[in-house]
Design a protein around this motif. Structure first.
Motif, PDB file in Angstrom:
ATOM      1  N   ARG A  11      -3.444   5.618   9.151  1.00  0.00           N
ATOM      2  CA  ARG A  11      -2.212   6.134   9.774  1.00  0.00           C
ATOM      3  C   ARG A  11      -0.965   5.665   9.003  1.00  0.00           C
ATOM      4  NH1 ARG A  11      -1.576   8.038  14.913  1.00  0.00           N
ATOM      5  NH2 ARG A  11       0.596   8.256  15.438  1.00  0.00           N
ATOM      6  N   PRO A  13      -2.024  10.761   5.246  1.00  0.00           N
ATOM      7  CA  PRO A  13      -1.961  10.567   6.699  1.00  0.00           C
ATOM      8  C   PRO A  13      -1.457  11.771   7.484  1.00  0.00           C
ATOM      9  CG  PRO A  13      -0.301   9.205   5.591  1.00  0.00           C
ATOM     10  CD  PRO A  13      -1.090   9.886   4.522  1.00  0.00           C
ATOM     11  N   HIS A  14      -0.686  12.675   6.843  1.00  0.00           N
ATOM     12  CA  HIS A  14      -0.002  13.704   7.627  1.00  0.00           C
ATOM     13  C   HIS A  14      -0.532  15.121   7.466  1.00  0.00           C
ATOM     14  CE1 HIS A  14       3.345  10.632   6.897  1.00  0.00           C
ATOM     15  NE2 HIS A  14       2.916  10.447   8.129  1.00  0.00           N
TER      16      HIS A  14
END
Length: 196
Positions: free
Chosen positions: A193, A96-97
């Motif tokens: 997310r 997600p990051h």
């Protein structure tokens, strides 16, 4: 391989239940007014959890100081998904990051934090799937209180009954009293997310 991540909850077409544990002072006001008010603080992060048993593990079935009262806070699904849409995980994950740096920047400014922890059995043992906890910061707590909350139910009598069944070795009877939770359909963009 990390544990499976699922949001399991008591929900209907428009609403979803979050569990929280509070002191008598906060719970009395919340139940009477059907919304949170002083001494509840909108100035500090509040954590909401759709897993009843995770909260039971956390509050030791209402035995922890300041967590004697268990509340079922029914909120709008639109508010729940709005919170998830602005959430950042409490720890860096590549999917997600991207980079640790990108995560750090996002985390510092995120109005909502999400943490995954092993789901719990009635006796508190960890399960092979994770349960979500959502931390609402000052930026969104007022929305939670004023716009999202639909009803607040005091589940303390149920918790006391469960505790008595467990103390008396009647886990099967306790299990039958548990709130029903099923897998919540998290939209794909939110699932990404949330590292699901």
């Amino acid at each position: 391989m990390s544990a499976a991540r699922e949001v399991r909850a008591d929900f209907d077409r428009a609403t979803i239940v979050m569990y929280q544990a509070y002191s008598d002072a906060i719970a009395d006001v919340a139940v009477k007014q059907q919304k949170f008010g002083p001494p509840f603080s909108v100035g500090r992060m509040t954590w909401i959890k759709p897993s009843f048993l995770w909260l039971m593990h956390r509050s030791n079935f209402g035995r922890k100081s300041g967590q004697e009262r268990t509340l079922a806070v029914r909120i709008k699904r639109s508010g729940w998904e709005e919170a998830l849409a602005s959430a950042v995980l409490t720890g860096y994950e590549p999917k997600p990051h991207g980079s640790p740096d990108a995560w750090r920047k996002a985390f510092e400014s995120a109005p909502v934090h999400v943490q995954w922890d092993p789901e719990r059995t009635l006796r508190g043992a960890g399960l092979p799937h994770d349960s979500i906890q959502v931390g609402l910061s000052r930026a969104v707590i007022q929305r939670f209180v004023d716009d999202w909350t639909v009803s607040i139910t005091d589940l303390t009598p149920l918790v006391q009954k469960l505790r008595k069944h467990l103390d008396d070795g009647r886990a099967d009877q306790a299990t039958r009293l548990l709130p029903k939770e099923s897998v919540y359909p998290v939209p794909p963009e939110l699932a990404r997310r949330l590292g699901m």
